[in-house]
Design a protein around this motif. Sequence first.
Motif, PDB file in Angstrom:
ATOM      1  N   TRP A  90       0.834  -1.217   0.000  1.00 16.73           N
ATOM      2  CA  TRP A  90       0.000   0.000   0.000  1.00 16.73           C
ATOM      3  C   TRP A  90       0.863   1.260   0.000  1.00 16.73           C
ATOM      4  O   TRP A  90       0.703   2.155  -0.829  1.00 16.73           O
ATOM      5  CB  TRP A  90      -0.938  -0.016   1.206  1.00 16.73           C
ATOM      6  N   VAL A  91       1.800   1.310   0.954  1.00 18.36           N
ATOM      7  CA  VAL A  91       2.651   2.493   1.041  1.00 18.36           C
ATOM      8  C   VAL A  91       3.536   2.612  -0.201  1.00 18.36           C
ATOM      9  O   VAL A  91       3.709   3.702  -0.764  1.00 18.36           O
ATOM     10  CB  VAL A  91       3.525   2.445   2.319  1.00 18.36           C
ATOM     11  N   PHE A  92       4.079   1.490  -0.642  1.00 21.98           N
ATOM     12  CA  PHE A  92       4.991   1.511  -1.788  1.00 21.98           C
ATOM     13  C   PHE A  92       4.303   2.010  -3.050  1.00 21.98           C
ATOM     14  O   PHE A  92       4.855   2.832  -3.792  1.00 21.98           O
ATOM     15  CB  PHE A  92       5.566   0.115  -2.014  1.00 21.98           C
ATOM     16  N   LEU A  93       3.090   1.524  -3.306  1.00 25.17           N
ATOM     17  CA  LEU A  93       2.379   1.982  -4.498  1.00 25.17           C
ATOM     18  C   LEU A  93       1.961   3.440  -4.375  1.00 25.17           C
ATOM     19  O   LEU A  93       1.923   4.175  -5.368  1.00 25.17           O
ATOM     20  CB  LEU A  93       1.154   1.103  -4.754  1.00 25.17           C
ATOM     21  N   ALA A  94       1.650   3.875  -3.158  1.00 32.88           N
ATOM     22  CA  ALA A  94       1.232   5.266  -2.958  1.00 32.88           C
ATOM     23  C   ALA A  94       2.354   6.246  -3.243  1.00 32.88           C
ATOM     24  O   ALA A  94       2.123   7.342  -3.752  1.00 32.88           O
ATOM     25  CB  ALA A  94       0.716   5.451  -1.531  1.00 32.88           C
ATOM     26  N   VAL A  95       3.589   5.869  -2.938  1.00 36.32           N
ATOM     27  CA  VAL A  95       4.712   6.803  -3.108  1.00 36.32           C
ATOM     28  C   VAL A  95       5.637   6.400  -4.250  1.00 36.32           C
ATOM     29  O   VAL A  95       6.210   7.253  -4.938  1.00 36.32           O
ATOM     30  CB  VAL A  95       5.518   6.936  -1.797  1.00 36.32           C
ATOM     31  N   GLY A  96       5.790   5.084  -4.465  1.00 36.18           N
ATOM     32  CA  GLY A  96       6.760   4.616  -5.448  1.00 36.18           C
ATOM     33  C   GLY A  96       6.382   4.928  -6.878  1.00 36.18           C
ATOM     34  O   GLY A  96       7.244   5.276  -7.694  1.00 36.18           O
ATOM     35  N   ARG A  97       5.097   4.827  -7.213  1.00 36.94           N
ATOM     36  CA  ARG A  97       4.685   5.073  -8.591  1.00 36.94           C
ATOM     37  C   ARG A  97       4.941   6.526  -8.988  1.00 36.94           C
ATOM     38  O   ARG A  97       5.391   6.805 -10.104  1.00 36.94           O
ATOM     39  CB  ARG A  97       3.216   4.712  -8.784  1.00 36.94           C
ATOM     40  N   LEU A  98       4.640   7.438  -8.084  1.00 39.19           N
ATOM     41  CA  LEU A  98       4.895   8.843  -8.401  1.00 39.19           C
ATOM     42  C   LEU A  98       6.392   9.100  -8.523  1.00 39.19           C
ATOM     43  O   LEU A  98       6.854   9.755  -9.462  1.00 39.19           O
ATOM     44  CB  LEU A  98       4.290   9.759  -7.336  1.00 39.19           C
ATOM     45  N   LEU A  99       7.173   8.564  -7.579  1.00 39.83           N
ATOM     46  CA  LEU A  99       8.609   8.802  -7.627  1.00 39.83           C
ATOM     47  C   LEU A  99       9.220   8.222  -8.896  1.00 39.83           C
ATOM     48  O   LEU A  99      10.061   8.863  -9.541  1.00 39.83           O
ATOM     49  CB  LEU A  99       9.289   8.206  -6.391  1.00 39.83           C
ATOM     50  N   GLU A 100       8.794   7.024  -9.284  1.00 43.67           N
ATOM     51  CA  GLU A 100       9.321   6.423 -10.507  1.00 43.67           C
ATOM     52  C   GLU A 100       8.961   7.259 -11.733  1.00 43.67           C
ATOM     53  O   GLU A 100       9.758   7.387 -12.668  1.00 43.67           O
ATOM     54  CB  GLU A 100       8.795   5.004 -10.676  1.00 43.67           C
ATOM     55  N   SER A 101       7.771   7.842 -11.728  1.00 39.37           N
ATOM     56  CA  SER A 101       7.335   8.618 -12.890  1.00 39.37           C
ATOM     57  C   SER A 101       8.114   9.917 -13.058  1.00 39.37           C
ATOM     58  O   SER A 101       8.200  10.446 -14.164  1.00 39.37           O
ATOM     59  CB  SER A 101       5.837   8.924 -12.782  1.00 39.37           C
ATOM     60  N   VAL A 102       8.702  10.420 -11.964  1.00 35.36           N
ATOM     61  CA  VAL A 102       9.402  11.706 -12.071  1.00 35.36           C
ATOM     62  C   VAL A 102      10.924  11.568 -12.084  1.00 35.36           C
ATOM     63  O   VAL A 102      11.615  12.464 -12.587  1.00 35.36           O
ATOM     64  CB  VAL A 102       8.972  12.678 -10.940  1.00 35.36           C
ATOM     65  N   GLY A 104      12.445   8.348 -12.923  1.00 39.14           N
ATOM     66  CA  GLY A 104      12.797   7.250 -13.817  1.00 39.14           C
ATOM     67  C   GLY A 104      12.963   5.922 -13.093  1.00 39.14           C
ATOM     68  O   GLY A 104      13.207   5.877 -11.888  1.00 39.14           O
ATOM     69  N   SER A 105      12.837   4.849 -13.856  1.00 36.43           N
ATOM     70  CA  SER A 105      12.884   3.508 -13.276  1.00 36.43           C
ATOM     71  C   SER A 105      14.255   3.156 -12.716  1.00 36.43           C
ATOM     72  O   SER A 105      14.367   2.575 -11.635  1.00 36.43           O
ATOM     73  CB  SER A 105      12.479   2.474 -14.338  1.00 36.43           C
ATOM     74  N   ALA A 106      15.313   3.501 -13.438  1.00 38.72           N
ATOM     75  CA  ALA A 106      16.662   3.144 -12.986  1.00 38.72           C
ATOM     76  C   ALA A 106      16.991   3.807 -11.653  1.00 38.72           C
ATOM     77  O   ALA A 106      17.559   3.179 -10.757  1.00 38.72           O
ATOM     78  CB  ALA A 106      17.687   3.539 -14.046  1.00 38.72           C
ATOM     79  N   ARG A 107      16.615   5.066 -11.520  1.00 38.75           N
ATOM     80  CA  ARG A 107      16.902   5.776 -10.271  1.00 38.75           C
ATOM     81  C   ARG A 107      16.041   5.256  -9.122  1.00 38.75           C
ATOM     82  O   ARG A 107      16.483   5.228  -7.972  1.00 38.75           O
ATOM     83  CB  ARG A 107      16.716   7.272 -10.470  1.00 38.75           C
ATOM     84  N   LEU A 108      14.812   4.845  -9.427  1.00 39.91           N
ATOM     85  CA  LEU A 108      13.985   4.250  -8.380  1.00 39.91           C
ATOM     86  C   LEU A 108      14.615   2.962  -7.874  1.00 39.91           C
ATOM     87  O   LEU A 108      14.650   2.718  -6.662  1.00 39.91           O
ATOM     88  CB  LEU A 108      12.580   3.970  -8.900  1.00 39.91           C
ATOM     89  N   VAL A 155      10.984   0.819   1.463  1.00 40.68           N
ATOM     90  CA  VAL A 155       9.803   1.677   1.363  1.00 40.68           C
ATOM     91  C   VAL A 155      10.040   2.998   2.076  1.00 40.68           C
ATOM     92  O   VAL A 155       9.691   4.070   1.569  1.00 40.68           O
ATOM     93  CB  VAL A 155       8.571   0.951   1.935  1.00 40.68           C
ATOM     94  N   PHE A 156      10.643   2.935   3.261  1.00 39.58           N
ATOM     95  CA  PHE A 156      10.948   4.171   3.977  1.00 39.58           C
ATOM     96  C   PHE A 156      11.948   5.014   3.191  1.00 39.58           C
ATOM     97  O   PHE A 156      11.882   6.247   3.207  1.00 39.58           O
ATOM     98  CB  PHE A 156      11.489   3.858   5.376  1.00 39.58           C
ATOM     99  N   GLY A 157      12.874   4.361   2.507  1.00 35.98           N
ATOM    100  CA  GLY A 157      13.796   5.107   1.661  1.00 35.98           C
ATOM    101  C   GLY A 157      13.074   5.826   0.539  1.00 35.98           C
ATOM    102  O   GLY A 157      13.395   6.976   0.205  1.00 35.98           O
ATOM    103  N   ILE A 158      12.067   5.162  -0.051  1.00 36.04           N
ATOM    104  CA  ILE A 158      11.260   5.786  -1.101  1.00 36.04           C
ATOM    105  C   ILE A 158      10.503   6.988  -0.543  1.00 36.04           C
ATOM    106  O   ILE A 158      10.411   8.047  -1.176  1.00 36.04           O
ATOM    107  CB  ILE A 158      10.275   4.761  -1.695  1.00 36.04           C
ATOM    108  N   VAL A 159       9.935   6.840   0.657  1.00 37.94           N
ATOM    109  CA  VAL A 159       9.207   7.946   1.286  1.00 37.94           C
ATOM    110  C   VAL A 159      10.137   9.130   1.517  1.00 37.94           C
ATOM    111  O   VAL A 159       9.789  10.285   1.228  1.00 37.94           O
ATOM    112  CB  VAL A 159       8.576   7.490   2.618  1.00 37.94           C
ATOM    113  N   GLY A 160      11.339   8.853   2.036  1.00 39.48           N
ATOM    114  CA  GLY A 160      12.302   9.933   2.267  1.00 39.48           C
ATOM    115  C   GLY A 160      12.731  10.610   0.983  1.00 39.48           C
ATOM    116  O   GLY A 160      12.823  11.846   0.920  1.00 39.48           O
ATOM    117  N   ALA A 161      12.976   9.808  -0.047  1.00 31.17           N
ATOM    118  CA  ALA A 161      13.378  10.371  -1.337  1.00 31.17           C
ATOM    119  C   ALA A 161      12.267  11.217  -1.939  1.00 31.17           C
ATOM    120  O   ALA A 161      12.513  12.309  -2.472  1.00 31.17           O
ATOM    121  CB  ALA A 161      13.758   9.239  -2.298  1.00 31.17           C
ATOM    122  N   LEU A 162      11.023  10.734  -1.847  1.00 29.24           N
ATOM    123  CA  LEU A 162       9.894  11.499  -2.376  1.00 29.24           C
ATOM    124  C   LEU A 162       9.710  12.801  -1.613  1.00 29.24           C
ATOM    125  O   LEU A 162       9.430  13.849  -2.196  1.00 29.24           O
ATOM    126  CB  LEU A 162       8.615  10.663  -2.302  1.00 29.24           C
TER     127      LEU A 162
END
Length: 214
Positions: A90-102, A104-108, A155-162
């Motif tokens: 849930w958390v990953f899709l909420a934040v990860g999809r947006l971060l990947e879209s801005v 890029g996939s490699a950086r995600l 996931v927490f890393g994705i949240v921090g990066a976002l």
Amino acid sequence: MRPEAPPGSRTPVCWVLLLTWVAVHVAALVASGGVRATPGPWWQWGGPTREALLRFGGMEPELVRLGDWHRLLTYGFVHAFVLHLLLNAWVFLAVGRLLESVIGSARLVLVFTLSVLGGGVAHLLLSDDRIVEDLGRVGELLANKGLMVGASGGVFGIVGALGLWSLRADHPQARAARATALLFLVLSVALFFVPGVANDAHVGGLLVGVLVMA
């Protein structure tokens, strides 16, 4: 409070990671003999045995010190029970999809991988010789001492990066992203009061995610 990926954007890495988590969990349950392999409260339904968690990459500090260094990464693809998997998804899709879209996939992939490693290293360094104060649960705690599974560090890393991206970016989704990252950070404070949660890995993953994004 949930920013959506911009229309037409592709977020393949998020879905590949999510499907990988599901596949690994199903395989671990099969290896455990079924979804009722381990007794416990209802919210721990669908939990693989300890042996299966270790077989599929769960992290135990002593095993890492003996040379199983791959566990610093593989623990992030194994989950303790179905609800654990669903919450991370849930958390990953909420934040990860947006971060990947801005970004890029490699950086995600880079942010997620290094955040998982950061969480694993933090747990490795801080999990030794914990004092068990709840004498009623000594057997349970000793049976699972040091074992860590779950994608939460990544996931927490994705949240921090976002969160950092949302503070620096001039983007239509930046405000919603900032609110979402803040919401999950506030909710994560409650995890410090939940026994058995590897908060050291959460904090380690968060800090690494912010640093990599910077």
